[in-house]
Enzyme design. Structure first.
Site, PDB file in Angstrom:
ATOM      1  CB  CYS A  52      -4.157  -2.018   4.422  1.00  0.00           C
ATOM      2  SG  CYS A  52      -3.162  -2.148   5.942  1.00  0.00           S
ATOM      3  CB  VAL A  76       1.196  -0.838  12.554  1.00  0.00           C
ATOM      4  CG1 VAL A  76       1.691   0.238  11.590  1.00  0.00           C
ATOM      5  CG2 VAL A  76      -0.275  -0.633  12.889  1.00  0.00           C
ATOM      6  CD  GLU A  99      -2.495   1.026   2.879  1.00  0.00           C
ATOM      7  OE1 GLU A  99      -2.059   0.218   3.734  1.00  0.00           O
ATOM      8  OE2 GLU A  99      -3.481   1.758   3.083  1.00  0.00           O
ATOM      9  CE  LYS A 143      -7.152   0.991   3.806  1.00  0.00           C
ATOM     10  NZ  LYS A 143      -5.871   1.338   4.515  1.00  0.00           N
TER      11      LYS A 143
END
Lengths: 276, 276
Positions: free
Chosen positions: B145, B172, B42, B112
Protein backbone atom coordinates in the site's frame (compact mmCIF):
# COMPACT_ATOMS: atom_id res chain seq x y z
CA UNK A 1 11.97 34.99 1.68
CA UNK A 2 8.53 34.79 3.18
CA UNK A 3 6.25 36.07 0.47
CA UNK A 4 4.22 34.80 -2.39
CA UNK A 5 5.79 35.01 -5.80
CA UNK A 6 4.42 35.17 -9.31
CA UNK A 7 5.80 32.23 -11.27
CA UNK A 8 5.41 31.81 -15.02
CA UNK A 9 6.22 29.53 -17.93
CA UNK A 10 6.89 30.93 -21.39
CA UNK A 11 5.70 28.22 -23.78
CA UNK A 12 6.70 28.92 -27.36
CA UNK A 13 7.99 27.47 -30.60
CA UNK A 14 11.68 28.20 -31.03
CA UNK A 15 12.80 28.91 -34.57
CA UNK A 16 15.49 26.37 -35.32
CA UNK A 17 18.90 27.98 -35.63
CA UNK A 18 17.65 31.55 -35.21
CA UNK A 19 19.06 32.44 -31.81
CA UNK A 20 18.34 36.13 -32.23
CA UNK A 21 14.66 35.56 -33.01
CA UNK A 22 14.30 33.22 -30.04
CA UNK A 23 15.89 35.70 -27.67
CA UNK A 24 13.53 38.40 -28.89
CA UNK A 25 10.53 36.09 -28.40
CA UNK A 26 11.69 35.26 -24.86
CA UNK A 27 12.20 38.92 -24.11
CA UNK A 28 8.62 39.67 -25.14
CA UNK A 29 7.34 36.86 -22.95
CA UNK A 30 9.33 38.15 -19.97
CA UNK A 31 7.64 41.50 -20.52
CA UNK A 32 4.21 39.91 -20.86
CA UNK A 33 4.62 37.67 -17.79
CA UNK A 34 5.58 40.35 -15.27
CA UNK A 35 6.71 37.46 -13.11
CA UNK A 36 9.29 36.99 -10.38
CA UNK A 37 10.37 33.69 -11.89
CA UNK A 38 9.92 32.58 -15.49
CA UNK A 39 10.86 29.22 -16.97
CA UNK A 40 11.36 28.60 -20.71
CA UNK A 41 11.68 25.28 -22.61
CA UNK A 42 14.70 23.06 -23.10
CA UNK A 43 17.09 24.13 -25.87
CA UNK A 44 14.87 27.11 -26.58
CA UNK A 45 17.65 29.39 -27.81
CA UNK A 46 18.47 27.00 -30.64
CA UNK A 47 15.65 24.54 -31.37
CA UNK A 48 15.90 20.81 -30.74
CA UNK A 49 16.62 18.61 -33.73
CA UNK A 50 20.29 19.04 -34.54
CA UNK A 51 21.36 16.96 -37.51
CA UNK A 52 24.73 16.23 -35.97
CA UNK A 53 27.23 17.27 -33.33
CA UNK A 54 28.68 19.99 -35.54
CA UNK A 55 25.33 21.70 -35.78
CA UNK A 56 24.97 21.55 -32.00
CA UNK A 57 28.42 23.07 -31.60
CA UNK A 58 27.63 25.84 -34.06
CA UNK A 59 24.51 26.87 -32.12
CA UNK A 60 25.95 26.37 -28.64
CA UNK A 61 26.27 29.35 -26.32
CA UNK A 62 29.04 30.21 -23.93
CA UNK A 63 27.75 31.44 -20.54
CA UNK A 64 30.52 34.04 -20.73
CA UNK A 65 29.30 35.27 -24.11
CA UNK A 66 27.15 38.08 -25.48
CA UNK A 67 23.81 36.26 -25.27
CA UNK A 68 24.25 35.67 -21.54
CA UNK A 69 25.19 39.28 -21.06
CA UNK A 70 21.88 40.10 -22.71
CA UNK A 71 19.98 37.67 -20.45
CA UNK A 72 21.61 39.22 -17.40
CA UNK A 73 20.49 42.64 -18.56
CA UNK A 74 16.90 41.39 -18.72
CA UNK A 75 17.15 39.81 -15.30
CA UNK A 76 18.64 42.97 -13.83
CA UNK A 77 16.10 45.37 -15.28
CA UNK A 78 12.78 43.66 -15.03
CA UNK A 79 13.64 41.90 -12.68
CA UNK A 80 12.63 38.28 -13.01
CA UNK A 81 14.60 35.16 -12.27
CA UNK A 82 15.11 33.48 -15.64
CA UNK A 83 15.43 29.74 -16.31
CA UNK A 84 15.91 28.52 -19.88
CA UNK A 85 17.47 25.66 -21.79
CA UNK A 86 20.33 26.09 -24.24
CA UNK A 87 23.16 24.09 -25.83
CA UNK A 88 26.21 24.93 -23.74
CA UNK A 89 29.70 25.14 -25.17
CA UNK A 90 32.36 24.23 -22.66
CA UNK A 91 35.88 23.49 -23.88
CA UNK A 92 35.53 20.66 -26.41
CA UNK A 93 32.09 19.58 -25.22
CA UNK A 94 28.49 20.62 -25.80
CA UNK A 95 26.01 19.96 -22.99
CA UNK A 96 22.21 20.07 -23.02
CA UNK A 97 22.03 22.65 -20.25
CA UNK A 98 19.76 25.12 -18.56
CA UNK A 99 20.65 28.31 -16.75
CA UNK A 100 19.19 30.15 -13.80
CA UNK A 101 19.99 33.83 -13.98
CA UNK A 102 19.20 35.91 -10.91
CA UNK A 103 18.63 39.67 -10.93
CA UNK A 104 22.05 40.18 -9.37
CA UNK A 105 23.62 38.45 -12.36
CA UNK A 106 24.57 35.23 -10.60
CA UNK A 107 24.29 32.47 -13.18
CA UNK A 108 23.92 28.79 -12.30
CA UNK A 109 24.12 26.07 -14.93
CA UNK A 110 22.60 22.58 -14.77
CA UNK A 111 23.77 20.07 -17.37
CA UNK A 112 21.20 17.41 -18.29
CA UNK A 113 22.25 14.12 -16.74
CA UNK A 114 19.86 11.73 -18.48
CA UNK A 115 20.10 12.35 -22.21
CA UNK A 116 17.15 11.11 -24.28
CA UNK A 117 17.66 8.69 -27.12
CA UNK A 118 19.78 10.22 -29.90
CA UNK A 119 20.71 13.22 -27.76
CA UNK A 120 23.49 10.86 -26.70
CA UNK A 121 25.01 11.34 -30.15
CA UNK A 122 24.96 15.11 -29.81
CA UNK A 123 25.73 16.06 -26.22
CA UNK A 124 28.02 15.14 -23.38
CA UNK A 125 26.03 13.94 -20.34
CA UNK A 126 25.85 16.14 -17.26
CA UNK A 127 28.98 15.81 -15.14
CA UNK A 128 27.86 17.51 -11.90
CA UNK A 129 25.21 16.71 -9.28
CA UNK A 130 22.04 18.78 -9.54
CA UNK A 131 22.13 21.44 -6.89
CA UNK A 132 19.80 23.85 -5.14
CA UNK A 133 20.19 27.61 -5.37
CA UNK A 134 18.95 29.88 -2.60
CA UNK A 135 17.42 32.85 -4.41
CA UNK A 136 15.17 35.79 -3.70
CA UNK A 137 12.19 33.73 -4.90
CA UNK A 138 12.90 30.58 -2.91
CA UNK A 139 15.23 27.62 -3.15
CA UNK A 140 15.33 26.48 -6.74
CA UNK A 141 16.43 23.22 -8.33
CA UNK A 142 16.60 22.46 -12.03
CA UNK A 143 16.16 19.34 -14.10
CA UNK A 144 15.63 18.91 -17.84
CA UNK A 145 12.94 16.98 -19.71
CA UNK A 146 13.77 13.21 -19.66
CA UNK A 147 15.31 13.55 -16.20
CA UNK A 148 11.69 13.12 -15.01
CA UNK A 149 11.88 9.37 -15.69
CA UNK A 150 14.53 8.96 -13.01
CA UNK A 151 12.96 9.61 -9.60
CA UNK A 152 16.40 10.19 -8.13
CA UNK A 153 16.80 13.66 -9.65
CA UNK A 154 13.69 15.32 -8.20
CA UNK A 155 14.33 13.40 -4.97
CA UNK A 156 17.90 14.62 -4.75
CA UNK A 157 16.83 18.21 -5.33
CA UNK A 158 14.05 18.01 -2.75
CA UNK A 159 16.31 16.41 -0.15
CA UNK A 160 18.77 19.25 -0.73
CA UNK A 161 15.99 21.67 0.14
CA UNK A 162 14.48 22.68 -3.21
CA UNK A 163 11.09 24.35 -2.87
CA UNK A 164 10.56 24.82 -6.61
CA UNK A 165 11.83 22.51 -9.34
CA UNK A 166 12.18 24.29 -12.68
CA UNK A 167 11.91 21.81 -15.52
CA UNK A 168 12.61 23.06 -19.06
CA UNK A 169 11.39 20.41 -21.50
CA UNK A 170 10.97 19.42 -25.14
CA UNK A 171 8.39 16.67 -24.72
CA UNK A 172 6.99 14.71 -27.66
CA UNK A 173 4.71 12.56 -25.47
CA UNK A 174 2.39 13.53 -22.60
CA UNK A 175 3.43 11.04 -19.92
CA UNK A 176 5.68 13.55 -18.26
CA UNK A 177 2.97 16.07 -17.53
CA UNK A 178 1.05 13.34 -15.66
CA UNK A 179 4.16 12.02 -13.94
CA UNK A 180 5.09 15.41 -12.55
CA UNK A 181 1.98 15.25 -10.35
CA UNK A 182 3.70 12.39 -8.54
CA UNK A 183 7.11 14.05 -8.53
CA UNK A 184 5.44 17.01 -6.78
CA UNK A 185 3.53 14.81 -4.33
CA UNK A 186 6.29 12.35 -3.46
CA UNK A 187 8.70 15.22 -2.79
CA UNK A 188 6.33 17.92 -1.57
CA UNK A 189 7.72 20.51 -3.99
CA UNK A 190 6.35 22.95 -6.55
CA UNK A 191 7.21 21.92 -10.11
CA UNK A 192 7.26 24.10 -13.21
CA UNK A 193 7.45 22.10 -16.44
CA UNK A 194 7.85 24.42 -19.41
CA UNK A 195 7.44 22.54 -22.68
CA UNK A 196 7.69 23.82 -26.25
CA UNK A 197 5.14 23.48 -29.04
CA UNK A 198 5.30 23.04 -32.79
CA UNK A 199 7.09 20.58 -35.05
CA UNK A 200 10.58 20.08 -36.40
CA UNK A 201 11.33 17.98 -39.47
CA UNK A 202 15.06 18.39 -39.88
CA UNK A 203 16.00 14.73 -40.29
CA UNK A 204 14.20 11.63 -41.48
CA UNK A 205 11.48 12.07 -38.87
CA UNK A 206 9.06 14.76 -37.77
CA UNK A 207 8.94 15.62 -34.08
CA UNK A 208 5.82 17.29 -32.72
CA UNK A 209 6.03 18.71 -29.24
CA UNK A 210 3.12 18.50 -26.85
CA UNK A 211 3.05 21.84 -25.00
CA UNK A 212 0.75 21.68 -21.96
CA UNK A 213 3.31 23.40 -19.77
CA UNK A 214 2.22 23.32 -16.17
CA UNK A 215 2.83 24.73 -12.73
CA UNK A 216 1.99 22.31 -9.90
CA UNK A 217 1.76 22.94 -6.19
CA UNK A 218 3.72 21.08 -3.54
CA UNK A 219 0.65 18.80 -3.25
CA UNK A 220 0.30 18.26 -6.98
CA UNK A 221 -2.55 20.72 -7.58
CA UNK A 222 -2.53 22.26 -11.05
CA UNK A 223 -2.02 25.99 -10.53
CA UNK A 224 -1.71 26.77 -14.23
CA UNK A 225 -1.64 24.78 -17.46
CA UNK A 226 -1.02 25.82 -21.05
CA UNK A 227 -2.66 24.61 -24.24
CA UNK A 228 -1.00 21.74 -26.13
CA UNK A 229 -0.44 23.72 -29.33
CA UNK A 230 -0.35 27.46 -28.71
CA UNK A 231 2.33 29.90 -27.65
CA UNK A 232 1.36 31.36 -24.31
CA UNK A 233 2.56 32.59 -20.96
CA UNK A 234 0.95 30.86 -18.00
CA UNK A 235 1.39 32.12 -14.46
CA UNK A 236 0.43 31.34 -10.89
CA UNK A 237 0.92 32.87 -7.48
CA UNK A 238 2.64 30.52 -5.11
CA UNK A 239 4.18 30.56 -1.67
CA UNK A 240 7.50 28.70 -1.85
CA UNK A 241 7.67 28.23 1.92
CA UNK A 242 4.66 25.90 1.74
CA UNK A 243 7.07 23.34 0.32
CA UNK A 244 8.70 23.19 3.76
CA UNK A 245 5.62 21.31 4.98
CA UNK A 246 6.39 17.65 4.31
CA UNK A 247 3.46 16.27 6.32
CA UNK A 248 1.39 14.22 3.87
CA UNK A 249 -0.93 13.10 6.69
CA UNK A 250 -1.05 14.01 10.38
CA UNK A 251 1.49 11.24 10.99
CA UNK A 252 3.50 11.04 7.77
CA UNK A 253 6.48 13.28 7.10
CA UNK A 254 7.57 12.18 3.65
CA UNK A 255 11.25 12.78 4.36
CA UNK A 256 11.49 11.66 7.97
CA UNK A 257 9.59 8.49 7.04
CA UNK A 258 12.29 7.55 4.55
CA UNK A 259 14.35 4.57 5.65
CA UNK A 260 17.68 4.88 3.90
CA UNK A 261 18.98 2.02 5.99
CA UNK A 262 16.46 -0.31 4.31
CA UNK A 263 16.69 0.81 0.67
CA UNK A 264 18.94 -2.00 -0.50
CA UNK A 265 20.80 -1.49 -3.73
CA UNK A 266 20.03 2.18 -4.32
CA UNK A 267 23.59 3.33 -3.77
CA UNK A 268 25.63 0.21 -4.24
CA UNK A 269 29.02 1.77 -4.70
CA UNK A 270 28.76 4.01 -1.68
CA UNK A 271 27.52 1.15 0.47
CA UNK A 272 30.51 -0.91 -0.57
CA UNK A 273 32.81 2.01 0.11
CA UNK A 274 31.22 2.33 3.53
CA UNK A 275 32.19 -1.21 4.41
CA UNK A 276 35.84 -0.84 3.52
CA UNK B 1 11.70 -19.83 -15.94
CA UNK B 2 11.04 -18.94 -19.54
CA UNK B 3 7.28 -19.19 -19.90
CA UNK B 4 4.22 -17.06 -19.63
CA UNK B 5 2.33 -17.22 -16.38
CA UNK B 6 -1.23 -16.54 -15.39
CA UNK B 7 -1.25 -13.82 -12.74
CA UNK B 8 -4.33 -12.83 -10.75
CA UNK B 9 -5.60 -10.47 -8.07
CA UNK B 10 -8.33 -11.52 -5.67
CA UNK B 11 -10.16 -8.29 -4.83
CA UNK B 12 -12.62 -8.75 -1.99
CA UNK B 13 -14.11 -7.28 1.16
CA UNK B 14 -12.60 -8.89 4.23
CA UNK B 15 -14.98 -9.38 7.14
CA UNK B 16 -13.43 -7.57 10.06
CA UNK B 17 -12.21 -9.96 12.71
CA UNK B 18 -13.49 -13.09 11.00
CA UNK B 19 -10.25 -14.77 9.97
CA UNK B 20 -11.95 -18.04 9.15
CA UNK B 21 -14.47 -16.44 6.79
CA UNK B 22 -11.70 -14.51 5.04
CA UNK B 23 -9.60 -17.60 4.55
CA UNK B 24 -12.57 -19.41 3.05
CA UNK B 25 -13.20 -16.47 0.68
CA UNK B 26 -9.56 -16.45 -0.38
CA UNK B 27 -9.64 -20.18 -0.93
CA UNK B 28 -12.64 -19.85 -3.24
CA UNK B 29 -10.88 -17.11 -5.19
CA UNK B 30 -7.77 -19.25 -5.57
CA UNK B 31 -10.00 -21.94 -7.02
CA UNK B 32 -11.73 -19.49 -9.33
CA UNK B 33 -8.51 -17.84 -10.53
CA UNK B 34 -6.67 -20.99 -11.62
CA UNK B 35 -3.59 -18.82 -11.63
CA UNK B 36 0.12 -19.41 -11.16
CA UNK B 37 0.38 -16.34 -8.95
CA UNK B 38 -2.43 -14.68 -7.02
CA UNK B 39 -2.20 -11.53 -4.91
CA UNK B 40 -4.72 -10.57 -2.21
CA UNK B 41 -5.17 -7.23 -0.38
CA UNK B 42 -3.30 -5.83 2.60
CA UNK B 43 -4.46 -7.12 6.00
CA UNK B 44 -7.03 -9.30 4.26
CA UNK B 45 -7.08 -12.03 6.88
CA UNK B 46 -8.24 -9.57 9.54
CA UNK B 47 -9.73 -6.39 8.09
CA UNK B 48 -8.12 -2.97 8.41
CA UNK B 49 -9.52 -0.64 11.04
CA UNK B 50 -8.23 -1.93 14.38
CA UNK B 51 -9.45 0.19 17.29
CA UNK B 52 -6.16 -0.20 19.13
CA UNK B 53 -2.98 -2.20 19.38
CA UNK B 54 -4.62 -4.89 21.48
CA UNK B 55 -7.10 -5.62 18.75
CA UNK B 56 -4.28 -5.90 16.24
CA UNK B 57 -2.47 -8.30 18.53
CA UNK B 58 -5.58 -10.40 18.99
CA UNK B 59 -6.04 -10.84 15.24
CA UNK B 60 -2.37 -11.21 14.36
CA UNK B 61 -1.14 -14.45 12.84
CA UNK B 62 2.07 -16.31 13.47
CA UNK B 63 3.72 -17.61 10.27
CA UNK B 64 4.38 -20.79 12.24
CA UNK B 65 0.71 -21.19 13.12
CA UNK B 66 -2.28 -23.15 11.85
CA UNK B 67 -3.47 -20.56 9.31
CA UNK B 68 -0.13 -20.60 7.54
CA UNK B 69 -0.17 -24.37 7.50
CA UNK B 70 -3.52 -24.06 5.75
CA UNK B 71 -2.14 -21.54 3.22
CA UNK B 72 0.77 -23.84 2.48
CA UNK B 73 -1.66 -26.66 1.81
CA UNK B 74 -3.44 -24.50 -0.75
CA UNK B 75 -0.19 -23.51 -2.37
CA UNK B 76 0.97 -27.11 -2.50
CA UNK B 77 -2.19 -28.54 -3.99
CA UNK B 78 -3.36 -26.05 -6.54
CA UNK B 79 -0.55 -24.94 -7.03
CA UNK B 80 -0.46 -21.16 -7.12
CA UNK B 81 2.02 -18.81 -5.58
CA UNK B 82 0.08 -16.89 -2.93
CA UNK B 83 0.71 -13.31 -1.77
CA UNK B 84 -1.53 -11.80 0.92
CA UNK B 85 -1.44 -9.22 3.66
CA UNK B 86 -1.90 -10.06 7.35
CA UNK B 87 -1.08 -8.68 10.78
CA UNK B 88 2.05 -10.56 11.84
CA UNK B 89 2.78 -11.48 15.43
CA UNK B 90 6.49 -11.66 16.17
CA UNK B 91 7.67 -11.71 19.78
CA UNK B 92 6.22 -8.57 21.39
CA UNK B 93 5.53 -6.79 18.09
CA UNK B 94 2.82 -6.76 15.46
CA UNK B 95 3.84 -5.86 11.91
CA UNK B 96 1.68 -4.96 8.91
CA UNK B 97 3.09 -7.75 6.76
CA UNK B 98 2.54 -9.74 3.64
CA UNK B 99 3.61 -13.26 2.81
CA UNK B 100 4.66 -15.00 -0.35
CA UNK B 101 3.99 -18.73 -0.11
CA UNK B 102 5.44 -20.91 -2.84
CA UNK B 103 4.12 -24.35 -3.80
CA UNK B 104 7.11 -25.96 -2.08
CA UNK B 105 6.05 -24.31 1.18
CA UNK B 106 8.80 -21.73 1.32
CA UNK B 107 7.35 -18.67 3.01
CA UNK B 108 8.81 -15.17 2.68
CA UNK B 109 7.56 -12.28 4.78
CA UNK B 110 7.76 -8.57 3.95
CA UNK B 111 7.02 -6.11 6.76
CA UNK B 112 5.57 -2.78 5.63
CA UNK B 113 8.25 -0.12 5.98
CA UNK B 114 6.17 3.03 5.45
CA UNK B 115 3.19 2.87 7.78
CA UNK B 116 0.25 5.10 6.83
CA UNK B 117 -1.08 7.68 9.26
CA UNK B 118 -2.52 6.02 12.40
CA UNK B 119 -1.10 2.62 11.46
CA UNK B 120 1.90 4.01 13.33
CA UNK B 121 -0.12 3.61 16.53
CA UNK B 122 -0.87 -0.03 15.78
CA UNK B 123 2.14 -1.61 14.13
CA UNK B 124 5.89 -1.72 14.38
CA UNK B 125 7.52 -0.47 11.17
CA UNK B 126 9.28 -2.93 8.89
CA UNK B 127 12.77 -3.71 10.12
CA UNK B 128 14.28 -5.45 7.09
CA UNK B 129 15.09 -4.36 3.54
CA UNK B 130 12.59 -5.47 0.90
CA UNK B 131 14.02 -8.40 -0.97
CA UNK B 132 13.50 -10.31 -4.18
CA UNK B 133 12.54 -13.99 -4.24
CA UNK B 134 13.47 -16.19 -7.18
CA UNK B 135 10.40 -18.38 -7.70
CA UNK B 136 8.94 -20.72 -10.30
CA UNK B 137 6.91 -17.78 -11.66
CA UNK B 138 9.69 -15.22 -11.85
CA UNK B 139 11.59 -12.99 -9.48
CA UNK B 140 9.10 -11.45 -7.10
CA UNK B 141 9.29 -8.41 -4.86
CA UNK B 142 6.66 -7.23 -2.41
CA UNK B 143 5.60 -3.85 -1.11
CA UNK B 144 2.45 -2.82 0.75
CA UNK B 145 0.00 0.00 0.00
CA UNK B 146 1.49 3.36 1.15
CA UNK B 147 4.98 2.17 0.25
CA UNK B 148 4.06 3.38 -3.26
CA UNK B 149 4.60 7.00 -2.21
CA UNK B 150 8.30 6.35 -1.66
CA UNK B 151 9.95 5.69 -5.02
CA UNK B 152 12.85 4.03 -3.24
CA UNK B 153 10.96 0.81 -2.50
CA UNK B 154 9.96 -0.16 -6.04
CA UNK B 155 13.37 1.07 -7.21
CA UNK B 156 15.19 -1.06 -4.67
CA UNK B 157 13.19 -4.13 -5.66
CA UNK B 158 13.76 -3.54 -9.37
CA UNK B 159 17.49 -2.96 -8.92
CA UNK B 160 17.63 -6.24 -7.01
CA UNK B 161 16.15 -7.94 -10.06
CA UNK B 162 12.41 -8.05 -9.38
CA UNK B 163 10.38 -8.81 -12.49
CA UNK B 164 7.00 -8.64 -10.75
CA UNK B 165 6.14 -6.39 -7.80
CA UNK B 166 3.22 -7.73 -5.77
CA UNK B 167 1.48 -4.90 -3.96
CA UNK B 168 -1.28 -5.81 -1.46
CA UNK B 169 -3.18 -2.64 -0.62
CA UNK B 170 -6.05 -1.10 1.34
CA UNK B 171 -6.41 2.16 -0.57
CA UNK B 172 -8.98 4.79 0.32
CA UNK B 173 -7.95 7.14 -2.49
CA UNK B 174 -7.20 6.46 -6.16
CA UNK B 175 -3.86 8.21 -6.60
CA UNK B 176 -1.95 5.00 -6.16
CA UNK B 177 -3.53 3.20 -9.06
CA UNK B 178 -2.41 6.06 -11.33
CA UNK B 179 1.02 6.27 -9.72
CA UNK B 180 1.75 2.60 -10.26
CA UNK B 181 1.81 3.27 -14.00
CA UNK B 182 4.95 5.31 -13.36
CA UNK B 183 6.41 2.83 -10.88
CA UNK B 184 6.09 0.21 -13.64
CA UNK B 185 7.55 2.48 -16.33
CA UNK B 186 10.41 3.99 -14.33
CA UNK B 187 11.52 0.53 -13.20
CA UNK B 188 10.47 -1.61 -16.16
CA UNK B 189 8.63 -4.12 -13.97
CA UNK B 190 5.22 -5.74 -13.85
CA UNK B 191 3.14 -4.50 -10.92
CA UNK B 192 0.14 -6.19 -9.33
CA UNK B 193 -1.77 -3.89 -6.98
CA UNK B 194 -4.52 -5.82 -5.21
CA UNK B 195 -6.85 -3.48 -3.35
CA UNK B 196 -9.87 -4.29 -1.18
CA UNK B 197 -13.40 -2.94 -1.50
CA UNK B 198 -16.17 -2.05 0.94
CA UNK B 199 -16.33 0.13 4.03
CA UNK B 200 -15.33 -0.12 7.66
CA UNK B 201 -16.79 2.11 10.39
CA UNK B 202 -15.18 0.79 13.51
CA UNK B 203 -14.01 4.10 14.98
CA UNK B 204 -15.13 7.70 14.68
CA UNK B 205 -14.69 7.64 10.91
CA UNK B 206 -15.86 5.55 7.99
CA UNK B 207 -13.25 4.26 5.58
CA UNK B 208 -14.32 3.32 2.08
CA UNK B 209 -11.83 1.43 -0.02
CA UNK B 210 -11.47 2.08 -3.72
CA UNK B 211 -10.95 -1.33 -5.34
CA UNK B 212 -9.75 -0.99 -8.94
CA UNK B 213 -7.06 -3.60 -8.44
CA UNK B 214 -4.78 -3.72 -11.45
CA UNK B 215 -2.09 -5.69 -13.21
CA UNK B 216 0.32 -3.53 -15.23
CA UNK B 217 2.98 -4.57 -17.69
CA UNK B 218 6.65 -3.66 -17.48
CA UNK B 219 5.80 -0.71 -19.78
CA UNK B 220 2.78 0.40 -17.77
CA UNK B 221 0.08 -1.13 -19.99
CA UNK B 222 -3.06 -2.14 -18.10
CA UNK B 223 -3.33 -5.91 -18.52
CA UNK B 224 -6.32 -6.25 -16.18
CA UNK B 225 -8.31 -3.93 -13.92
CA UNK B 226 -11.10 -4.62 -11.45
CA UNK B 227 -14.20 -2.59 -10.68
CA UNK B 228 -14.03 -0.04 -7.85
CA UNK B 229 -16.77 -1.65 -5.78
CA UNK B 230 -17.21 -5.33 -6.58
CA UNK B 231 -15.52 -8.50 -5.42
CA UNK B 232 -13.78 -10.08 -8.36
CA UNK B 233 -10.82 -12.03 -9.58
CA UNK B 234 -8.90 -10.34 -12.38
CA UNK B 235 -6.19 -12.14 -14.32
CA UNK B 236 -3.68 -11.62 -17.09
CA UNK B 237 -1.12 -13.67 -18.94
CA UNK B 238 2.33 -12.21 -18.67
CA UNK B 239 5.90 -13.09 -19.52
CA UNK B 240 8.07 -12.15 -16.53
CA UNK B 241 11.28 -12.25 -18.58
CA UNK B 242 10.08 -9.22 -20.54
CA UNK B 243 10.96 -7.22 -17.44
CA UNK B 244 14.62 -7.96 -18.19
CA UNK B 245 14.38 -5.52 -21.09
CA UNK B 246 15.24 -2.14 -19.59
CA UNK B 247 15.58 -0.32 -22.92
CA UNK B 248 13.02 2.49 -22.83
CA UNK B 249 14.26 3.80 -26.19
CA UNK B 250 16.87 2.48 -28.61
CA UNK B 251 19.50 4.36 -26.60
CA UNK B 252 18.11 4.46 -23.05
CA UNK B 253 18.65 1.63 -20.58
CA UNK B 254 16.82 2.85 -17.51
CA UNK B 255 19.24 1.21 -15.11
CA UNK B 256 22.53 1.75 -16.93
CA UNK B 257 21.58 5.40 -17.46
CA UNK B 258 21.35 5.93 -13.71
CA UNK B 259 24.15 8.10 -12.33
CA UNK B 260 24.51 7.14 -8.69
CA UNK B 261 27.63 9.26 -8.51
CA UNK B 262 25.53 12.37 -9.20
CA UNK B 263 22.48 11.74 -7.00
CA UNK B 264 23.51 13.97 -4.15
CA UNK B 265 21.82 13.42 -0.81
CA UNK B 266 19.98 10.19 -1.57
CA UNK B 267 22.05 8.08 0.77
CA UNK B 268 23.60 10.58 3.12
CA UNK B 269 24.66 8.25 5.88
CA UNK B 270 26.31 5.77 3.57
CA UNK B 271 28.11 8.50 1.72
CA UNK B 272 29.48 9.76 5.03
CA UNK B 273 30.46 6.25 6.00
CA UNK B 274 32.22 5.91 2.65
CA UNK B 275 34.41 8.87 3.46
CA UNK B 276 35.59 7.56 6.80
Amino acid sequence: MNETIRAACGQFQPQFGNVQANLVRMSAMVEEAQADLIVFPELCTSGYEFRDRHEAEALALDPGGAEFHWFREIAANDPPHLVFGFPERSHQSVFNSCALIEPNGRTTIYRKIHLFDREKNLFAPGDKPPKVIDTGVGRIGMMICFDWVFPEIARSLALQGAQIICHPSNLVLTYCQRAMFFRSVENGVFTMTCNRIGSEARSNRTLTFTGASQILSNRGATLAQAAPDREEVIAATLHPLEAENKMLTANNHIFNDRREDLYAGLCVERAVAGRS
